[in-house]
Design an enzyme around this catalytic site. Structure first.
Site, PDB file in Angstrom:
ATOM      1  N   ASP A  28       0.837  -0.677   0.005  1.00 31.29           N
ATOM      2  CA  ASP A  28      -0.204   0.103  -0.446  1.00 31.29           C
ATOM      3  C   ASP A  28       0.464   1.542   0.481  1.00 31.29           C
ATOM      4  O   ASP A  28       1.325   1.430   1.120  1.00 31.29           O
ATOM      5  CB  ASP A  28      -0.939  -0.073   0.931  1.00 31.29           C
ATOM      6  CG  ASP A  28      -1.651   1.171   1.422  1.00 31.29           C
ATOM      7  OD1 ASP A  28      -1.478   1.852   0.683  1.00 31.29           O
ATOM      8  OD2 ASP A  28      -2.110   1.624   3.037  1.00 31.29           O
ATOM      9  N   ASN A  30      -0.413   4.586  -0.671  1.00 32.03           N
ATOM     10  CA  ASN A  30      -0.762   5.809   0.028  1.00 32.03           C
ATOM     11  C   ASN A  30      -1.095   5.794   1.282  1.00 32.03           C
ATOM     12  O   ASN A  30      -2.106   6.557   1.531  1.00 32.03           O
ATOM     13  CB  ASN A  30      -1.530   6.490  -0.784  1.00 32.03           C
ATOM     14  CG  ASN A  30      -2.764   5.905  -0.902  1.00 32.03           C
ATOM     15  OD1 ASN A  30      -2.892   4.037   0.100  1.00 32.03           O
ATOM     16  ND2 ASN A  30      -4.291   6.066  -1.977  1.00 32.03           N
ATOM     17  N   ASP A  32      -3.746   4.255   2.630  1.00 30.01           N
ATOM     18  CA  ASP A  32      -5.260   4.251   2.761  1.00 30.01           C
ATOM     19  C   ASP A  32      -5.528   2.128   3.368  1.00 30.01           C
ATOM     20  O   ASP A  32      -7.242   2.252   3.611  1.00 30.01           O
ATOM     21  CB  ASP A  32      -6.660   4.267   1.365  1.00 30.01           C
ATOM     22  CG  ASP A  32      -5.979   3.614   0.183  1.00 30.01           C
ATOM     23  OD1 ASP A  32      -4.773   2.297   0.607  1.00 30.01           O
ATOM     24  OD2 ASP A  32      -6.522   3.272  -0.848  1.00 30.01           O
ATOM     25  N   ASP A  36      -1.758  -0.926  -3.719  1.00 33.36           N
ATOM     26  CA  ASP A  36      -2.200  -0.403  -5.130  1.00 33.36           C
ATOM     27  C   ASP A  36      -0.705  -0.727  -6.159  1.00 33.36           C
ATOM     28  O   ASP A  36      -0.379  -1.103  -5.689  1.00 33.36           O
ATOM     29  CB  ASP A  36      -2.402   1.203  -4.713  1.00 33.36           C
ATOM     30  CG  ASP A  36      -1.361   1.328  -3.766  1.00 33.36           C
ATOM     31  OD1 ASP A  36      -0.105   1.861  -4.072  1.00 33.36           O
ATOM     32  OD2 ASP A  36      -1.732   1.916  -2.604  1.00 33.36           O
ATOM     33  N   ASP A 105      -5.100  -9.874 -15.559  1.00 32.69           N
ATOM     34  CA  ASP A 105      -6.260 -10.653 -15.216  1.00 32.69           C
ATOM     35  C   ASP A 105      -7.364 -10.551 -16.455  1.00 32.69           C
ATOM     36  O   ASP A 105      -7.802  -9.578 -16.037  1.00 32.69           O
ATOM     37  CB  ASP A 105      -6.891 -10.946 -14.003  1.00 32.69           C
ATOM     38  CG  ASP A 105      -6.849 -12.648 -13.204  1.00 32.69           C
ATOM     39  OD1 ASP A 105      -8.046 -12.852 -14.044  1.00 32.69           O
ATOM     40  OD2 ASP A 105      -6.272 -12.772 -12.650  1.00 32.69           O
ATOM     41  N   ASP A 206      -9.787 -15.607 -16.446  1.00 32.83           N
ATOM     42  CA  ASP A 206     -11.164 -16.339 -15.519  1.00 32.83           C
ATOM     43  C   ASP A 206     -11.630 -17.220 -15.526  1.00 32.83           C
ATOM     44  O   ASP A 206     -12.276 -16.558 -16.926  1.00 32.83           O
ATOM     45  CB  ASP A 206     -11.225 -15.315 -14.445  1.00 32.83           C
ATOM     46  CG  ASP A 206     -11.963 -15.785 -13.128  1.00 32.83           C
ATOM     47  OD1 ASP A 206     -11.063 -15.661 -12.281  1.00 32.83           O
ATOM     48  OD2 ASP A 206     -13.229 -15.813 -13.301  1.00 32.83           O
ATOM     49  N   ASP A 335      -6.620 -17.876  -4.484  1.00 30.85           N
ATOM     50  CA  ASP A 335      -7.904 -18.598  -4.120  1.00 30.85           C
ATOM     51  C   ASP A 335      -8.022 -19.723  -3.640  1.00 30.85           C
ATOM     52  O   ASP A 335      -8.547 -21.204  -2.986  1.00 30.85           O
ATOM     53  CB  ASP A 335      -8.501 -19.330  -5.429  1.00 30.85           C
ATOM     54  CG  ASP A 335      -9.700 -18.064  -5.985  1.00 30.85           C
ATOM     55  OD1 ASP A 335      -9.806 -17.147  -5.391  1.00 30.85           O
ATOM     56  OD2 ASP A 335      -9.656 -19.133  -6.962  1.00 30.85           O
TER      57      ASP A 335
HETATM   58  O1  TEU Z   1     -11.971 -18.775  -9.372  1.00 28.63           O
HETATM   59  C1  TEU Z   1     -12.870 -19.958  -9.865  1.00 28.63           C
HETATM   60  C2  TEU Z   1     -12.837 -20.462  -8.522  1.00 28.63           C
HETATM   61  O2  TEU Z   1     -13.024 -21.871  -8.258  1.00 28.63           O
HETATM   62  C3  TEU Z   1     -12.335 -20.161  -7.248  1.00 28.63           C
HETATM   63  O3  TEU Z   1     -13.664 -19.388  -7.003  1.00 28.63           O
HETATM   64  C4  TEU Z   1     -12.709 -21.077  -5.936  1.00 28.63           C
HETATM   65  O4  TEU Z   1     -13.807 -20.462  -4.808  1.00 28.63           O
HETATM   66  C5  TEU Z   1     -11.657 -21.529  -5.446  1.00 28.63           C
HETATM   67  O5  TEU Z   1     -11.389 -22.783  -6.562  1.00 28.63           O
HETATM   68  C6  TEU Z   1     -11.416 -22.220  -4.511  1.00 28.63           C
HETATM   69  O6  TEU Z   1     -12.568 -23.052  -3.503  1.00 28.63           O
HETATM   70  C7  TEU Z   1     -11.929 -17.427  -9.998  1.00 28.63           C
HETATM   71  C8  TEU Z   1     -11.239 -16.774  -9.644  1.00 28.63           C
HETATM   72  O7  TEU Z   1      -9.833 -17.236  -9.096  1.00 28.63           O
HETATM   73  C9  TEU Z   1     -12.238 -16.287  -8.090  1.00 28.63           C
HETATM   74  O8  TEU Z   1     -11.281 -15.317  -6.785  1.00 28.63           O
HETATM   75  C10 TEU Z   1     -12.632 -15.769  -8.314  1.00 28.63           C
HETATM   76  O9  TEU Z   1     -14.135 -15.837  -6.914  1.00 28.63           O
HETATM   77  C11 TEU Z   1     -13.756 -16.397  -9.234  1.00 28.63           C
HETATM   78  O10 TEU Z   1     -13.109 -16.746 -10.082  1.00 28.63           O
HETATM   79  C12 TEU Z   1     -15.154 -15.759 -10.325  1.00 28.63           C
HETATM   80  O11 TEU Z   1     -14.564 -14.603 -10.515  1.00 28.63           O
HETATM   81 CA    CA Z   2      -3.591   2.309  -1.107  1.00 35.17          CA
END
Ligand code: TEU
Ligand code: CA
Length: 568
Positions: A28, A30, A32, A36, A105, A206, A335
């Site tokens: 971070d 700044n 907050d 960033d 992404d 994604d 994740d």
């Molecule tokens: O991830 C999809 C996905 O499979 C995860 O959301 C799942 O929660 C994980 O395998 C663990 O349980 C992508 C992104 O990486 C995630 O951050 C997003 O929440 C999701 O898509 C929706 O865009």
């Molecule tokens: Ca910041």
């Protein structure tokens, strides 16, 4: 003689190491409390020193943050809390000056419900944006089918005004885009070109395996909670390869990019389609099989990943893709729980450091492009939150409440989250031992793991034996020995429940990798051939005594040897 075929297949992204940044939690600039883009610029020298080649930065686009930026409301602007377009331009400029490539992404299975497309789509049945999303009539006051969203609850949301439902495979603030509509696809391709023109070098896509749905939306297989599973009808759907080939033709083929698709449930056969060496879709995918080996259920003891099964999965991907498609290699991401807490051992400082290095060595010596998730290179661990109030992750919060509704106690659910919560890996990066781990001068958006006084980048930079310096060395080795990038793969002693040993070979170079995954000492008896081959390790996480054919492997020992027979 030069092998033309192999030469053709030489690609910079095969020789690269990728570093994943979760911008909110990186640095971070700044005060907050939210990481960033300027924070990333500030830390570029750290990344150069580590030696990585490519940065993958999780979404930093305008978003109401229902899912921390995975719900984008404007694909062409920067989230205010992340910075400005100027910061983004500067980041690209500085990164490129330092020899780093940057991938973004691409979140286009769904947008935010606050995206102007969706707002227009809702506004009237005749809007030309109506079919940008997936709208269906209900069935006698019920949703169009029985699908559950991946984060729990209905996958359809009713819209009073039009009396129709829209599909959202994630939260209701993430309506799925309708890829059947060629205008949607055109918008996506134009947007990709926009960012490529700015200088981005690639895309992490994604949930890209979800973009094509079976058109008649059949009910999914029933789950115990009364919902149906959408997965069989939305994952690797009927037109997914057609769409990706179109995207390749329209955008990707015109540039020299790195691309990786997130594809849960992908098999090696799927990978051969998505990421074939023939190269008319993506460079590689993220497979999930090794992410499904452990089990955390309320009231039951946590089940760790089983080494035999882990080895079977890795072997399968290593051998079946060799020469046909390209692997990505990862232990964790934003994740997933922290690698060392899940596949290693974070119970004591010693075990944590040894096992973090062991995991790194085991993965980085395989064939594929390795991904390091921020903090993994320090051996950062899972975090024990005191209560659900400290948790931000939308998936974890839903899991918690559905567990409680099904009769589990808060303690039991917090235990599940301890192993599973996505916030385990989203806690702020631990830079030094000052307040808030040096991440922010303000109040961090998510709790800092209290172990930052022991685990932080500053102290590890100064310690030649640190996990960080071990990662640096691994990255250097990749640049030095072609066998690491190109070699074939063979597992040795697959039936052993403690050791993971494999051998790779390429044009007269042999690589042996030996890892002890257990907290116990193992004496390994080698064949005469191997004993002859191994002399000085190219890298090791401890001194490994050898007596004749026997290696004494202490708990979490990891070592690698390279022998060249080129000049024999
Ligand atoms: O991830 C999809 C996905 O499979 C995860 O959301 C799942 O929660 C994980 O395998 C663990 O349980 C992508 C992104 O990486 C995630 O951050 C997003 O929440 C999701 O898509 C929706 O865009
Ligand atoms: Ca910041």
């Amino acid at each position: 003689m030069i092998n033309n075929k192999l030469n053709d297949n030489k690609k910079w992204w095969k020789e690269s190491v990728v570093y994943q940044i979760y911008p909110r939690s990186f640095y971070d600039s700044n005060g907050d409390g939210i990481g960033d883009l300027r924070g990333i610029i500030n830390k570029l020298d750290y990344l150069v020193h580590l030696g990585v080649d490519v940065l993958w930065i999780c979404p930093f686009f305008t978003s109401p943050n229902a899912d921390n930026g995975y719900d984008i409301s404007d694909y062409r602007s920067i989230a205010q809390e992340c910075g400005t377009m100027e910061d983004c331009d500067n980041l690209l400029l500085r990164a490129h000056q330092k020899g780093l490539k940057v991938m973004m992404d691409l979140v286009v299975n769904h947008s935010s419900d606050e995206h102007s497309w969706f707002v227009e789509s809702c506004s009237s049945m005749t809007s030309n944006k109506r079919s940008y999303y997936i709208w269906r009539d209900g069935k006698s006051n019920e949703p169009p089918n029985n699908w559950m969203s991946f984060f729990g609850g209905d996958a359809w949301k009713y819209d009073e005004q039009s009396e129709q439902y829209y599909l959202h495979l994630f939260t209701e603030k993430q309506p799925d885009l309708n890829w059947e509509n060629s205008s949607v696809r055109r918008e996506v391709y134009d947007m990709m070109e926009y960012w490529i023109n700015k200088g981005f070098d690639g895309f992490r896509m994604d949930m890209i395996s979800l973009i094509s749905k079976v058109p008649d939306f059949p009910d999914g297989p029933m789950m115990p909670n009364g919902y149906g599973m959408p997965f069989p009808y939305v994952n690797n759907g009927p037109r997914v390869h057609e769409y990706l080939q179109e995207m390749h033709q329209e955008v990707l083929s015109k540039h020299d990019l790195i691309t990786v698709g997130e594809t849960p449930g992908a098999t090696t056969d799927d990978a051969k389609k998505y990421a074939s060496e023939a190269g008319n879709e993506l460079n590689m995918i993220f497979q999930f099989e090794h992410m499904q080996l452990d089990k955390a259920e309320p009231g039951k003891p946590y089940q760790r990943p089983d080494l035999i099964k882990l080895k079977q999965i890795m072997n399968k991907w290593q051998t079946q893709l060799h020469g046909i498609a390209w692997n990505s290699l990862y232990w964790n991401n934003h994740d997933q729980p922290r690698a060392v807490s899940r596949f290693g051992d974070d119970s004591t400082r010693k075990c944590r450091e040894k096992s973090a290095k062991m995991l790194a060595l085991c993965l980085h010596m395989m064939q594929g492009t390795p991904y390091i998730y921020q903090g993994e290179e320090l051996g950062m661990t899972n975090i024990a939150f005191n209560s659900i109030d400290e948790v931000n992750d939308v998936e974890a919060v839903q899991t918690y409440h559905s567990g409680i509704n099904a009769g589990a106690s808060p303690e039991e659910m917090m235990q599940v989250l301890y192993h599973r919560c996505r916030d385990n890996s989203r806690t702020p990066m631990q830079w030094d031992d000052s307040k808030n781990a040096g991440f922010t001068s303000g109040t961090p958006w998510l709790k800092v793991n209290s172990n930052y006084t022991e685990i932080n980048a500053k102290s590890q930079m100064e310690d030649s034996n640190s996990v960080l310096n071990f990662y640096r060395k691994l990255i250097c080795l990749r640049k030095q020995y072609p066998v690491i990038v190109n070699g074939d793969y063979q597992e040795l002693i697959p039936e052993d429940e403690r050791l993971f040993i494999y051998k790779r070979e390429y044009e007269g170079e042999k690589l042996y990798v030996i890892c002890n995954f257990k907290d116990e000492k193992v004496n390994l008896t080698l064949s005469n051939d191997i004993t002859k081959d191994i002399k000085d390790p190219i890298i090791t996480n401890m001194v490994i005594p050898q007596h004749g054919n026997i290696l004494s492997l202490d708990s979490y020992a990891a070592t690698a040897y390279i022998v060249s027979t080129k000049y024999d």
